[in-house]
Design a protein around this motif. Structure first.
Motif, PDB file in Angstrom:
ATOM      1  N   GLN A   9       6.711   6.604  -7.928  1.00 64.46           N
ATOM      2  CA  GLN A   9       7.601   5.849  -7.063  1.00 64.46           C
ATOM      3  C   GLN A   9       6.909   5.338  -5.802  1.00 64.46           C
ATOM      4  OE1 GLN A   9      10.790   5.070  -7.929  1.00 64.46           O
ATOM      5  NE2 GLN A   9      10.303   6.057  -9.900  1.00 64.46           N
ATOM      6  N   THR A  10       5.643   5.711  -5.614  1.00 62.28           N
ATOM      7  CA  THR A  10       4.921   5.400  -4.369  1.00 62.28           C
ATOM      8  C   THR A  10       3.980   4.216  -4.568  1.00 62.28           C
ATOM      9  OG1 THR A  10       4.999   7.738  -3.773  1.00 62.28           O
ATOM     10  CG2 THR A  10       3.465   6.351  -2.549  1.00 62.28           C
ATOM     11  N   TYR A  11       3.884   3.382  -3.550  1.00 62.91           N
ATOM     12  CA  TYR A  11       2.988   2.222  -3.574  1.00 62.91           C
ATOM     13  C   TYR A  11       1.643   2.565  -2.933  1.00 62.91           C
ATOM     14  CZ  TYR A  11       6.729  -0.894  -5.096  1.00 62.91           C
ATOM     15  OH  TYR A  11       7.711  -1.508  -5.817  1.00 62.91           O
ATOM     16  N   TYR A  12       0.584   1.933  -3.468  1.00 60.83           N
ATOM     17  CA  TYR A  12      -0.778   2.146  -2.988  1.00 60.83           C
ATOM     18  C   TYR A  12      -1.448   0.800  -2.730  1.00 60.83           C
ATOM     19  CZ  TYR A  12      -0.434   7.011  -4.595  1.00 60.83           C
ATOM     20  OH  TYR A  12      -0.063   8.318  -4.759  1.00 60.83           O
ATOM     21  N   ALA A  13      -2.320   0.773  -1.737  1.00 61.82           N
ATOM     22  CA  ALA A  13      -3.164  -0.407  -1.493  1.00 61.82           C
ATOM     23  C   ALA A  13      -4.444  -0.263  -2.299  1.00 61.82           C
ATOM     24  CB  ALA A  13      -3.481  -0.544  -0.013  1.00 61.82           C
ATOM     25  N   ARG A  14      -4.832  -1.325  -2.972  1.00 59.66           N
ATOM     26  CA  ARG A  14      -6.030  -1.298  -3.814  1.00 59.66           C
ATOM     27  C   ARG A  14      -7.039  -2.309  -3.277  1.00 59.66           C
ATOM     28  NH1 ARG A  14      -6.673  -4.061  -9.686  1.00 59.66           N
ATOM     29  NH2 ARG A  14      -8.619  -3.074 -10.356  1.00 59.66           N
ATOM     30  N   PHE A  15      -8.129  -1.797  -2.709  1.00 57.32           N
ATOM     31  CA  PHE A  15      -9.190  -2.666  -2.188  1.00 57.32           C
ATOM     32  C   PHE A  15     -10.256  -2.830  -3.264  1.00 57.32           C
ATOM     33  CE2 PHE A  15     -13.218  -3.483  -0.114  1.00 57.32           C
ATOM     34  CZ  PHE A  15     -12.888  -4.474   0.795  1.00 57.32           C
ATOM     35  N   ILE A  16     -10.534  -4.080  -3.658  1.00 53.37           N
ATOM     36  CA  ILE A  16     -11.491  -4.364  -4.727  1.00 53.37           C
ATOM     37  C   ILE A  16     -12.855  -4.681  -4.121  1.00 53.37           C
ATOM     38  CG2 ILE A  16     -12.015  -5.876  -6.670  1.00 53.37           C
ATOM     39  CD1 ILE A  16      -9.005  -6.356  -6.943  1.00 53.37           C
ATOM     40  N   THR A  48      -2.920   5.493  -0.395  1.00 48.78           N
ATOM     41  CA  THR A  48      -1.459   5.466  -0.395  1.00 48.78           C
ATOM     42  C   THR A  48      -0.912   4.716   0.819  1.00 48.78           C
ATOM     43  OG1 THR A  48       0.553   6.790  -0.418  1.00 48.78           O
ATOM     44  CG2 THR A  48      -1.345   7.673   0.806  1.00 48.78           C
ATOM     45  N   LEU A  49       0.199   4.015   0.602  1.00 52.47           N
ATOM     46  CA  LEU A  49       0.885   3.325   1.692  1.00 52.47           C
ATOM     47  C   LEU A  49       2.032   4.150   2.245  1.00 52.47           C
ATOM     48  CD1 LEU A  49       0.958  -0.295   0.227  1.00 52.47           C
ATOM     49  CD2 LEU A  49      -0.442   0.542   2.110  1.00 52.47           C
ATOM     50  N   LEU A  58       4.581  -4.218   1.125  1.00 47.03           N
ATOM     51  CA  LEU A  58       3.957  -5.512   1.375  1.00 47.03           C
ATOM     52  C   LEU A  58       3.581  -5.677   2.842  1.00 47.03           C
ATOM     53  CD1 LEU A  58       6.165  -7.885  -0.822  1.00 47.03           C
ATOM     54  CD2 LEU A  58       3.799  -7.194  -1.252  1.00 47.03           C
ATOM     55  N   ARG A  59       4.441  -5.189   3.730  1.00 47.34           N
ATOM     56  CA  ARG A  59       4.157  -5.297   5.164  1.00 47.34           C
ATOM     57  C   ARG A  59       2.963  -4.431   5.557  1.00 47.34           C
ATOM     58  NH1 ARG A  59       9.965  -5.805   5.680  1.00 47.34           N
ATOM     59  NH2 ARG A  59      10.187  -3.535   5.673  1.00 47.34           N
TER      60      ARG A  59
END
Length: 550
Positions: A9-16, A48-49, A58-59
Protein backbone atom coordinates in the motif's frame (compact mmCIF):
# COMPACT_ATOMS: atom_id res chain seq x y z
CA UNK A 1 5.26 6.70 -13.49
CA UNK A 2 8.66 4.99 -13.84
CA UNK A 3 10.00 7.08 -10.94
CA UNK A 4 7.10 6.00 -8.68
CA UNK A 5 6.59 2.46 -7.37
CA UNK A 6 3.87 0.96 -5.23
CA UNK A 7 4.75 -1.94 -2.99
CA UNK A 8 1.85 -3.15 -0.97
CA UNK A 9 0.00 0.00 0.00
CA UNK A 10 3.07 2.27 0.24
CA UNK A 11 4.57 4.39 -2.54
CA UNK A 12 8.31 4.57 -3.26
CA UNK A 13 10.49 6.93 -5.29
CA UNK A 14 12.62 5.13 -7.86
CA UNK A 15 15.78 6.92 -9.03
CA UNK A 16 17.18 5.40 -12.24
CA UNK A 17 20.98 5.53 -12.62
CA UNK A 18 22.19 6.30 -16.19
CA UNK A 19 23.49 3.11 -17.81
CA UNK A 20 26.98 4.49 -18.41
CA UNK A 21 27.34 5.11 -14.66
CA UNK A 22 26.11 1.74 -13.33
CA UNK A 23 29.60 0.53 -12.43
CA UNK A 24 30.62 3.85 -10.86
CA UNK A 25 27.45 3.90 -8.75
CA UNK A 26 28.08 0.30 -7.72
CA UNK A 27 31.64 1.06 -6.63
CA UNK A 28 30.54 4.12 -4.67
CA UNK A 29 27.75 2.27 -2.83
CA UNK A 30 29.36 -1.17 -2.63
CA UNK A 31 26.46 -2.86 -4.39
CA UNK A 32 26.82 -6.22 -6.16
CA UNK A 33 24.55 -7.56 -8.89
CA UNK A 34 23.79 -11.19 -9.63
CA UNK A 35 23.41 -10.35 -13.30
CA UNK A 36 26.94 -8.96 -13.54
CA UNK A 37 28.66 -11.41 -11.20
CA UNK A 38 30.95 -9.78 -8.65
CA UNK A 39 31.19 -6.53 -10.58
CA UNK A 40 29.66 -3.79 -8.39
CA UNK A 41 26.69 -2.39 -10.28
CA UNK A 42 23.94 -0.02 -9.14
CA UNK A 43 21.10 0.49 -11.64
CA UNK A 44 18.54 2.19 -9.42
CA UNK A 45 17.91 3.55 -5.92
CA UNK A 46 14.50 3.07 -4.28
CA UNK A 47 13.40 4.99 -1.19
CA UNK A 48 10.06 5.02 0.61
CA UNK A 49 7.88 8.12 0.39
CA UNK A 50 6.12 7.26 3.63
CA UNK A 51 2.60 7.62 2.28
CA UNK A 52 -0.22 5.50 0.87
CA UNK A 53 -1.93 8.42 -0.87
CA UNK A 54 -1.18 8.70 -4.58
CA UNK A 55 -1.49 12.49 -4.78
CA UNK A 56 0.73 12.99 -1.76
CA UNK A 57 3.27 10.58 -3.27
CA UNK A 58 3.38 12.68 -6.44
CA UNK A 59 4.01 15.82 -4.40
CA UNK A 60 6.86 14.15 -2.47
CA UNK A 61 8.46 12.38 -5.44
CA UNK A 62 10.55 15.28 -6.85
CA UNK A 63 12.07 16.15 -3.46
CA UNK A 64 12.86 12.50 -2.83
CA UNK A 65 14.53 12.06 -6.22
CA UNK A 66 16.65 15.17 -5.67
CA UNK A 67 17.67 13.93 -2.21
CA UNK A 68 18.68 10.56 -3.69
CA UNK A 69 20.71 12.29 -6.40
CA UNK A 70 22.53 14.42 -3.81
CA UNK A 71 23.31 11.38 -1.68
CA UNK A 72 24.61 9.38 -4.65
CA UNK A 73 26.67 12.32 -5.94
CA UNK A 74 28.22 12.71 -2.49
CA UNK A 75 29.27 9.04 -2.43
CA UNK A 76 30.62 9.22 -6.00
CA UNK A 77 32.78 12.26 -5.25
CA UNK A 78 34.02 10.68 -2.00
CA UNK A 79 35.10 7.66 -4.09
CA UNK A 80 37.04 9.94 -6.47
CA UNK A 81 34.45 9.68 -9.26
CA UNK A 82 32.54 12.37 -11.13
CA UNK A 83 29.00 13.20 -9.94
CA UNK A 84 26.09 11.99 -12.07
CA UNK A 85 25.28 15.44 -13.39
CA UNK A 86 28.92 16.44 -13.96
CA UNK A 87 30.40 19.66 -12.63
CA UNK A 88 27.84 21.98 -14.25
CA UNK A 89 26.11 24.40 -11.89
CA UNK A 90 23.14 26.66 -12.74
CA UNK A 91 24.27 30.18 -13.73
CA UNK A 92 21.63 31.78 -11.50
CA UNK A 93 22.39 32.08 -7.77
CA UNK A 94 20.58 30.04 -5.12
CA UNK A 95 18.76 31.72 -2.23
CA UNK A 96 21.67 31.03 0.12
CA UNK A 97 24.24 32.23 -2.41
CA UNK A 98 22.33 35.45 -3.11
CA UNK A 99 21.84 36.06 0.61
CA UNK A 100 25.57 35.67 1.32
CA UNK A 101 26.58 37.96 -1.57
CA UNK A 102 24.02 40.62 -0.63
CA UNK A 103 24.91 40.38 3.04
CA UNK A 104 28.63 40.84 2.40
CA UNK A 105 27.96 43.84 0.13
CA UNK A 106 25.73 45.48 2.77
CA UNK A 107 28.32 44.72 5.43
CA UNK A 108 31.05 46.49 3.45
CA UNK A 109 28.77 49.53 3.02
CA UNK A 110 28.18 49.66 6.77
CA UNK A 111 31.91 49.45 7.51
CA UNK A 112 32.52 52.45 5.24
CA UNK A 113 29.70 54.52 6.78
CA UNK A 114 30.60 57.23 9.30
CA UNK A 115 30.04 56.63 12.98
CA UNK A 116 29.93 60.33 13.85
CA UNK A 117 26.94 61.77 15.69
CA UNK A 118 24.16 63.33 13.57
CA UNK A 119 23.09 66.70 15.03
CA UNK A 120 19.32 67.07 15.45
CA UNK A 121 17.30 70.13 14.49
CA UNK A 122 15.80 70.39 17.99
CA UNK A 123 18.28 69.31 20.64
CA UNK A 124 15.53 69.43 23.29
CA UNK A 125 13.23 67.00 21.42
CA UNK A 126 12.63 63.70 23.23
CA UNK A 127 14.63 60.62 22.10
CA UNK A 128 12.23 58.69 19.85
CA UNK A 129 14.72 55.97 18.84
CA UNK A 130 15.86 57.77 15.69
CA UNK A 131 19.38 56.91 14.42
CA UNK A 132 22.18 58.92 16.03
CA UNK A 133 24.87 58.17 13.41
CA UNK A 134 25.14 57.71 9.66
CA UNK A 135 25.94 54.03 10.20
CA UNK A 136 22.76 53.50 12.24
CA UNK A 137 20.73 55.33 9.60
CA UNK A 138 22.19 53.15 6.84
CA UNK A 139 21.51 50.02 8.92
CA UNK A 140 17.81 50.91 9.07
CA UNK A 141 17.70 51.46 5.30
CA UNK A 142 19.45 48.15 4.65
CA UNK A 143 17.07 46.27 6.94
CA UNK A 144 14.12 47.71 4.99
CA UNK A 145 15.73 46.67 1.69
CA UNK A 146 16.33 43.12 2.93
CA UNK A 147 12.73 42.86 4.15
CA UNK A 148 11.44 44.12 0.80
CA UNK A 149 13.54 41.57 -1.13
CA UNK A 150 12.40 38.75 1.19
CA UNK A 151 8.73 39.63 0.75
CA UNK A 152 9.09 39.30 -3.03
CA UNK A 153 10.14 35.64 -2.65
CA UNK A 154 8.10 32.56 -1.75
CA UNK A 155 7.55 32.49 2.05
CA UNK A 156 10.05 29.73 2.84
CA UNK A 157 12.78 31.22 0.60
CA UNK A 158 12.06 34.73 1.89
CA UNK A 159 12.40 33.72 5.53
CA UNK A 160 15.69 31.97 4.79
CA UNK A 161 16.98 34.91 2.74
CA UNK A 162 16.19 37.44 5.50
CA UNK A 163 17.70 35.33 8.28
CA UNK A 164 20.85 34.54 6.29
CA UNK A 165 21.42 38.08 4.97
CA UNK A 166 21.03 39.68 8.40
CA UNK A 167 23.31 37.05 9.92
CA UNK A 168 26.00 37.83 7.35
CA UNK A 169 25.62 41.58 8.01
CA UNK A 170 25.98 41.02 11.76
CA UNK A 171 28.92 38.66 11.19
CA UNK A 172 27.25 35.97 13.26
CA UNK A 173 25.91 33.51 10.68
CA UNK A 174 27.46 33.15 7.21
CA UNK A 175 26.35 29.83 5.61
CA UNK A 176 29.13 27.77 4.11
CA UNK A 177 27.05 27.00 1.02
CA UNK A 178 27.15 30.47 -0.49
CA UNK A 179 30.81 30.89 0.41
CA UNK A 180 31.71 27.55 -1.18
CA UNK A 181 29.93 28.55 -4.39
CA UNK A 182 31.83 31.86 -4.62
CA UNK A 183 35.13 30.22 -3.75
CA UNK A 184 34.47 27.45 -6.27
CA UNK A 185 33.96 29.92 -9.10
CA UNK A 186 37.34 31.49 -8.35
CA UNK A 187 39.02 28.08 -8.12
CA UNK A 188 37.57 27.01 -11.47
CA UNK A 189 39.48 29.85 -13.13
CA UNK A 190 42.85 28.89 -11.69
CA UNK A 191 43.11 25.12 -11.09
CA UNK A 192 42.53 21.89 -13.00
CA UNK A 193 39.50 19.58 -12.89
CA UNK A 194 41.56 17.07 -10.92
CA UNK A 195 42.32 19.64 -8.22
CA UNK A 196 38.64 20.61 -8.06
CA UNK A 197 37.81 16.94 -7.56
CA UNK A 198 40.27 16.94 -4.64
CA UNK A 199 38.42 19.97 -3.22
CA UNK A 200 35.12 18.10 -3.35
CA UNK A 201 36.60 14.98 -1.76
CA UNK A 202 38.03 17.09 1.09
CA UNK A 203 34.73 18.80 1.86
CA UNK A 204 32.78 15.54 1.61
CA UNK A 205 35.04 13.97 4.25
CA UNK A 206 34.87 17.10 6.38
CA UNK A 207 31.06 17.12 6.14
CA UNK A 208 30.93 13.51 7.39
CA UNK A 209 33.24 14.42 10.25
CA UNK A 210 31.21 17.49 11.26
CA UNK A 211 27.98 15.47 11.21
CA UNK A 212 29.58 13.02 13.65
CA UNK A 213 31.15 15.48 16.10
CA UNK A 214 28.53 18.25 15.92
CA UNK A 215 25.18 16.42 15.52
CA UNK A 216 23.22 19.04 17.46
CA UNK A 217 24.59 21.93 15.41
CA UNK A 218 23.91 20.08 12.16
CA UNK A 219 20.37 19.21 13.22
CA UNK A 220 19.72 22.85 14.09
CA UNK A 221 20.41 23.90 10.50
CA UNK A 222 17.03 22.55 9.38
CA UNK A 223 14.70 25.39 8.49
CA UNK A 224 11.37 23.61 8.55
CA UNK A 225 10.89 24.14 4.82
CA UNK A 226 12.40 20.90 3.53
CA UNK A 227 16.06 21.92 3.81
CA UNK A 228 18.47 19.06 4.54
CA UNK A 229 19.14 17.94 8.10
CA UNK A 230 21.80 15.63 9.48
CA UNK A 231 20.12 12.52 8.09
CA UNK A 232 20.46 13.84 4.52
CA UNK A 233 23.67 14.06 2.48
CA UNK A 234 26.36 15.36 4.91
CA UNK A 235 27.64 17.97 2.45
CA UNK A 236 24.17 19.48 2.07
CA UNK A 237 23.87 19.73 5.85
CA UNK A 238 27.32 21.32 6.09
CA UNK A 239 26.41 23.92 3.47
CA UNK A 240 23.61 25.20 5.71
CA UNK A 241 25.92 25.60 8.70
CA UNK A 242 27.63 28.91 9.41
CA UNK A 243 31.38 29.17 8.99
CA UNK A 244 31.41 30.85 12.43
CA UNK A 245 30.12 27.59 13.96
CA UNK A 246 33.23 25.64 12.96
CA UNK A 247 35.46 26.28 15.94
CA UNK A 248 39.20 25.47 16.17
CA UNK A 249 38.42 22.63 18.58
CA UNK A 250 36.45 20.97 15.77
CA UNK A 251 39.05 21.45 13.06
CA UNK A 252 41.75 20.18 15.39
CA UNK A 253 40.37 16.64 15.43
CA UNK A 254 39.82 16.22 11.70
CA UNK A 255 43.25 14.75 10.82
CA UNK A 256 43.02 12.20 13.62
CA UNK A 257 39.53 11.22 12.40
CA UNK A 258 40.81 10.75 8.83
CA UNK A 259 43.66 8.51 9.93
CA UNK A 260 41.82 6.43 12.54
CA UNK A 261 38.12 6.41 11.62
CA UNK A 262 38.51 6.44 7.84
CA UNK A 263 41.88 4.66 7.64
CA UNK A 264 43.37 7.05 5.09
CA UNK A 265 47.08 7.12 4.38
CA UNK A 266 49.11 10.01 5.72
CA UNK A 267 49.63 11.62 2.32
CA UNK A 268 45.94 11.28 1.48
CA UNK A 269 45.00 12.91 4.78
CA UNK A 270 47.37 15.79 3.98
CA UNK A 271 45.61 16.22 0.66
CA UNK A 272 42.22 16.44 2.41
CA UNK A 273 43.37 19.23 4.72
CA UNK A 274 44.98 21.43 2.06
CA UNK A 275 41.74 22.60 0.32
CA UNK A 276 40.15 23.36 3.70
CA UNK A 277 43.11 25.53 4.66
CA UNK A 278 42.91 27.39 1.35
CA UNK A 279 39.16 27.97 1.73
CA UNK A 280 39.43 29.34 5.27
CA UNK A 281 42.25 31.63 4.19
CA UNK A 282 40.01 32.88 1.37
CA UNK A 283 37.26 33.62 3.92
CA UNK A 284 39.73 35.65 5.97
CA UNK A 285 40.89 37.53 2.88
CA UNK A 286 37.27 38.35 2.00
CA UNK A 287 36.71 39.63 5.58
CA UNK A 288 34.01 37.03 6.25
CA UNK A 289 35.83 35.86 9.37
CA UNK A 290 38.89 37.06 11.24
CA UNK A 291 42.18 35.22 11.54
CA UNK A 292 44.13 33.24 12.42
CA UNK A 293 43.42 30.35 10.06
CA UNK A 294 42.33 27.37 12.23
CA UNK A 295 43.98 24.94 9.78
CA UNK A 296 47.46 26.43 10.16
CA UNK A 297 49.71 23.70 11.54
CA UNK A 298 47.07 20.99 11.15
CA UNK A 299 49.43 18.79 9.11
CA UNK A 300 52.58 19.55 11.08
CA UNK A 301 54.67 16.43 11.51
CA UNK A 302 52.74 14.48 8.87
CA UNK A 303 55.57 14.71 6.35
CA UNK A 304 57.84 12.80 8.72
CA UNK A 305 55.07 10.25 9.29
CA UNK A 306 54.76 9.74 5.54
CA UNK A 307 58.53 9.27 5.21
CA UNK A 308 58.50 6.69 8.00
CA UNK A 309 55.69 4.79 6.28
CA UNK A 310 57.70 4.82 3.04
CA UNK A 311 60.77 3.41 4.81
CA UNK A 312 58.75 0.67 6.48
CA UNK A 313 56.92 -0.27 3.28
CA UNK A 314 57.80 -0.24 -0.40
CA UNK A 315 59.21 2.90 -1.95
CA UNK A 316 58.19 3.88 -5.47
CA UNK A 317 61.15 3.34 -7.80
CA UNK A 318 62.10 2.94 -11.45
CA UNK A 319 61.89 -0.43 -13.20
CA UNK A 320 65.00 -2.56 -13.06
CA UNK A 321 66.67 -3.63 -16.30
CA UNK A 322 65.24 -7.15 -16.01
CA UNK A 323 61.74 -5.80 -15.33
CA UNK A 324 61.89 -3.52 -18.36
CA UNK A 325 63.02 -6.39 -20.59
CA UNK A 326 60.09 -8.49 -19.35
CA UNK A 327 57.55 -5.70 -19.86
CA UNK A 328 58.80 -4.69 -23.30
CA UNK A 329 59.12 -8.31 -24.46
CA UNK A 330 55.73 -9.46 -23.14
CA UNK A 331 52.73 -9.61 -25.43
CA UNK A 332 49.87 -7.61 -23.87
CA UNK A 333 47.40 -9.75 -25.83
CA UNK A 334 48.69 -12.97 -24.28
CA UNK A 335 46.40 -14.50 -21.65
CA UNK A 336 47.31 -15.62 -18.14
CA UNK A 337 47.93 -19.16 -19.35
CA UNK A 338 51.08 -19.56 -21.50
CA UNK A 339 50.34 -19.57 -25.20
CA UNK A 340 46.77 -18.32 -24.81
CA UNK A 341 46.19 -15.16 -26.88
CA UNK A 342 43.30 -12.76 -26.59
CA UNK A 343 42.68 -9.67 -28.69
CA UNK A 344 41.55 -6.80 -26.52
CA UNK A 345 41.31 -3.01 -26.92
CA UNK A 346 44.27 -2.19 -24.71
CA UNK A 347 47.01 -4.46 -26.08
CA UNK A 348 48.37 -2.07 -28.71
CA UNK A 349 48.02 0.97 -26.43
CA UNK A 350 49.98 -0.68 -23.63
CA UNK A 351 52.77 -1.73 -25.99
CA UNK A 352 53.05 1.71 -27.61
CA UNK A 353 52.67 3.88 -24.51
CA UNK A 354 55.30 1.97 -22.51
CA UNK A 355 57.84 2.75 -25.21
CA UNK A 356 56.81 6.37 -25.58
CA UNK A 357 57.00 6.91 -21.81
CA UNK A 358 60.51 5.44 -21.66
CA UNK A 359 61.73 7.52 -24.63
CA UNK A 360 60.11 10.86 -23.73
CA UNK A 361 59.73 10.91 -19.92
CA UNK A 362 56.21 12.30 -20.41
CA UNK A 363 53.47 11.70 -17.87
CA UNK A 364 50.78 9.08 -18.41
CA UNK A 365 47.93 11.46 -19.26
CA UNK A 366 50.20 13.64 -21.43
CA UNK A 367 50.71 10.62 -23.68
CA UNK A 368 47.22 9.09 -23.51
CA UNK A 369 45.70 12.41 -24.62
CA UNK A 370 48.05 12.97 -27.58
CA UNK A 371 46.39 14.49 -30.64
CA UNK A 372 47.56 14.99 -34.22
CA UNK A 373 47.91 18.73 -33.62
CA UNK A 374 50.38 18.16 -30.79
CA UNK A 375 52.93 16.43 -33.05
CA UNK A 376 55.47 19.08 -34.07
CA UNK A 377 58.20 19.30 -36.76
CA UNK A 378 56.29 16.91 -39.04
CA UNK A 379 57.52 18.83 -42.08
CA UNK A 380 61.12 17.87 -41.22
CA UNK A 381 62.59 14.92 -43.07
CA UNK A 382 64.89 12.65 -41.12
CA UNK A 383 68.31 12.89 -42.76
CA UNK A 384 70.29 9.83 -43.71
CA UNK A 385 73.35 9.06 -41.70
CA UNK A 386 73.87 11.27 -38.69
CA UNK A 387 70.88 11.97 -36.46
CA UNK A 388 72.54 14.86 -34.64
CA UNK A 389 71.62 17.74 -36.94
CA UNK A 390 69.15 20.47 -35.96
CA UNK A 391 65.49 20.17 -36.87
CA UNK A 392 65.64 16.48 -37.79
CA UNK A 393 63.53 15.02 -35.00
CA UNK A 394 59.79 15.21 -34.65
CA UNK A 395 58.42 16.14 -31.25
CA UNK A 396 55.36 16.32 -29.04
CA UNK A 397 54.03 19.39 -27.25
CA UNK A 398 52.37 19.46 -23.84
CA UNK A 399 49.90 22.33 -23.62
CA UNK A 400 48.05 23.97 -20.73
CA UNK A 401 45.15 21.55 -21.18
CA UNK A 402 47.26 18.50 -20.30
CA UNK A 403 49.99 20.08 -18.15
CA UNK A 404 50.05 19.25 -14.46
CA UNK A 405 51.72 22.57 -13.60
CA UNK A 406 52.89 25.69 -15.41
CA UNK A 407 56.36 24.17 -15.71
CA UNK A 408 54.87 21.13 -17.48
CA UNK A 409 54.09 23.11 -20.64
CA UNK A 410 56.97 22.04 -22.88
CA UNK A 411 58.24 20.37 -26.07
CA UNK A 412 59.89 16.94 -26.18
CA UNK A 413 61.78 15.54 -29.20
CA UNK A 414 60.84 12.08 -30.45
CA UNK A 415 63.66 9.58 -30.81
CA UNK A 416 63.46 7.73 -34.18
CA UNK A 417 62.27 4.65 -32.28
CA UNK A 418 59.37 6.68 -30.86
CA UNK A 419 58.67 8.32 -34.21
CA UNK A 420 57.85 4.93 -35.73
CA UNK A 421 55.01 4.53 -33.24
CA UNK A 422 53.70 8.03 -33.88
CA UNK A 423 53.82 7.59 -37.68
CA UNK A 424 51.80 4.38 -37.44
CA UNK A 425 49.26 6.01 -35.13
CA UNK A 426 48.97 9.06 -37.38
CA UNK A 427 48.12 6.79 -40.30
CA UNK A 428 45.13 5.44 -38.35
CA UNK A 429 43.56 8.90 -37.83
CA UNK A 430 41.53 11.16 -40.12
CA UNK A 431 44.33 13.74 -40.01
CA UNK A 432 42.39 16.46 -38.17
CA UNK A 433 44.29 18.36 -35.47
CA UNK A 434 41.88 17.20 -32.73
CA UNK A 435 42.07 13.50 -33.68
CA UNK A 436 43.37 11.31 -30.84
CA UNK A 437 46.39 9.11 -31.47
CA UNK A 438 45.10 6.73 -28.78
CA UNK A 439 41.30 6.76 -29.21
CA UNK A 440 41.00 3.63 -27.05
CA UNK A 441 42.01 5.77 -24.04
CA UNK A 442 38.55 7.09 -23.21
CA UNK A 443 38.44 9.86 -20.58
CA UNK A 444 37.07 9.11 -17.14
CA UNK A 445 37.37 9.72 -13.41
CA UNK A 446 36.94 12.91 -11.44
CA UNK A 447 39.40 14.80 -13.66
CA UNK A 448 38.01 13.29 -16.90
CA UNK A 449 41.53 12.21 -17.87
CA UNK A 450 42.36 10.01 -20.85
CA UNK A 451 44.72 8.01 -18.60
CA UNK A 452 41.98 7.02 -16.12
CA UNK A 453 40.98 3.65 -17.61
CA UNK A 454 44.37 3.00 -19.22
CA UNK A 455 46.02 3.11 -15.77
CA UNK A 456 43.77 0.26 -14.60
CA UNK A 457 44.51 -1.87 -17.66
CA UNK A 458 48.28 -1.29 -17.40
CA UNK A 459 48.15 -2.35 -13.74
CA UNK A 460 46.58 -5.67 -14.79
CA UNK A 461 49.32 -6.15 -17.40
CA UNK A 462 52.12 -5.24 -14.97
CA UNK A 463 50.83 -7.66 -12.34
CA UNK A 464 50.59 -10.47 -14.87
CA UNK A 465 54.16 -9.92 -16.12
CA UNK A 466 56.00 -8.94 -12.92
CA UNK A 467 53.70 -10.34 -10.23
CA UNK A 468 51.48 -8.32 -7.93
CA UNK A 469 53.38 -9.10 -4.74
CA UNK A 470 56.72 -8.02 -6.19
CA UNK A 471 55.60 -4.91 -8.10
CA UNK A 472 52.59 -3.46 -6.25
CA UNK A 473 53.53 -0.35 -4.28
CA UNK A 474 57.03 -0.33 -5.80
CA UNK A 475 56.35 0.30 -9.48
CA UNK A 476 53.67 1.85 -11.66
CA UNK A 477 53.46 3.45 -15.11
CA UNK A 478 55.12 6.50 -13.53
CA UNK A 479 58.23 4.32 -13.06
CA UNK A 480 59.01 4.74 -16.79
CA UNK A 481 59.40 8.44 -16.05
CA UNK A 482 61.86 7.60 -13.27
CA UNK A 483 63.79 5.43 -15.72
CA UNK A 484 63.97 8.35 -18.16
CA UNK A 485 65.48 10.58 -15.46
CA UNK A 486 67.91 7.85 -14.41
CA UNK A 487 69.13 7.26 -17.95
CA UNK A 488 69.58 11.00 -18.49
CA UNK A 489 71.79 11.12 -15.41
CA UNK A 490 73.83 8.14 -16.59
CA UNK A 491 74.32 9.75 -20.01
CA UNK A 492 75.47 12.97 -18.34
CA UNK A 493 78.07 11.03 -16.32
CA UNK A 494 79.07 9.24 -19.54
CA UNK A 495 79.96 12.59 -21.12
CA UNK A 496 76.82 13.87 -22.89
CA UNK A 497 76.77 17.58 -21.87
CA UNK A 498 73.16 18.13 -23.04
CA UNK A 499 71.92 15.59 -20.47
CA UNK A 500 72.73 17.95 -17.58
CA UNK A 501 70.13 18.60 -14.88
CA UNK A 502 68.80 21.93 -16.20
CA UNK A 503 67.97 20.34 -19.58
CA UNK A 504 66.37 17.26 -18.00
CA UNK A 505 64.19 19.46 -15.75
CA UNK A 506 62.82 21.25 -18.81
CA UNK A 507 62.22 18.01 -20.72
CA UNK A 508 60.40 16.43 -17.76
CA UNK A 509 58.40 19.56 -16.93
CA UNK A 510 59.88 20.14 -13.49
CA UNK A 511 60.15 23.52 -11.81
CA UNK A 512 63.67 24.95 -11.97
CA UNK A 513 65.03 24.96 -8.45
CA UNK A 514 67.22 28.07 -8.26
CA UNK A 515 66.39 31.75 -8.81
CA UNK A 516 69.16 31.94 -11.41
CA UNK A 517 67.56 29.15 -13.43
CA UNK A 518 63.92 30.22 -13.10
CA UNK A 519 64.37 34.00 -13.44
CA UNK A 520 67.62 34.79 -15.21
CA UNK A 521 67.88 32.04 -17.81
CA UNK A 522 65.82 31.29 -20.91
CA UNK A 523 62.57 29.44 -20.21
CA UNK A 524 63.00 27.23 -23.26
CA UNK A 525 66.28 26.07 -24.78
CA UNK A 526 67.12 25.67 -28.45
CA UNK A 527 65.52 22.60 -30.03
CA UNK A 528 68.89 21.01 -31.05
CA UNK A 529 69.88 20.91 -27.36
CA UNK A 530 66.80 18.82 -26.54
CA UNK A 531 67.46 16.61 -29.59
CA UNK A 532 71.01 15.83 -28.52
CA UNK A 533 69.83 15.12 -24.96
CA UNK A 534 67.26 12.56 -26.17
CA UNK A 535 69.68 10.89 -28.56
CA UNK A 536 72.45 10.86 -25.96
CA UNK A 537 70.15 9.39 -23.31
CA UNK A 538 69.29 6.40 -25.51
CA UNK A 539 72.87 5.96 -26.79
CA UNK A 540 74.86 6.47 -23.57
CA UNK A 541 72.45 6.10 -20.68
CA UNK A 542 70.07 3.26 -21.58
CA UNK A 543 71.10 -0.36 -20.97
CA UNK A 544 71.84 -2.28 -24.16
CA UNK A 545 69.29 -5.01 -23.38
CA UNK A 546 66.52 -2.41 -22.99
CA UNK A 547 67.59 -0.63 -26.17
CA UNK A 548 67.45 -3.92 -28.09
CA UNK A 549 63.88 -4.51 -26.85
CA UNK A 550 62.87 -1.08 -28.13
Amino acid sequence: MRNLLKRGQTYYARFIVPQDRWEDAGKATGTESRKFGRTPVRMEVVRTLGTKDHREALRRRDKALEAIRRELDSKLVAAGLAPLHGDWEPPWPSVDQRAVEDGLAYRQDLEKASGEYIARDDPHAPDDGAPDTQRELLADVIRDQVEEAAEAMPPADGARYYRTTMGVIDGTHTPLGGLLDRWGRERDRSITDTSRAADRAAFNHFAEYVCEVMPRAVSATGTGDGSPRANDAPLQALRLMAVQQIEPSVTGGFVEWLLESRGLRVKTAQGRVSPLKVFWQWCIRKHVITGPNPWTGATEGMKKQAQRVSRDGKERREFTEDELVKLLSADPDEGKEPGLRRRWAWGSAISDLMRLALLTGARENELCSLTVGRIINRDQVLAHGSLWGAGQLWGISVTDAEAKTTSSVRRIPLHPLARRIIERRLGETDGSAEALLFPECKPGGAGNKHSYYFAKRFTEFRRRVLGAEESDGATAFHSFRKNFGTYMHRASVAGVPECQLSVVQRLMGHKLETITQSVYTEKDMAWPVYERAIMGMVDKGMPEAVRECL
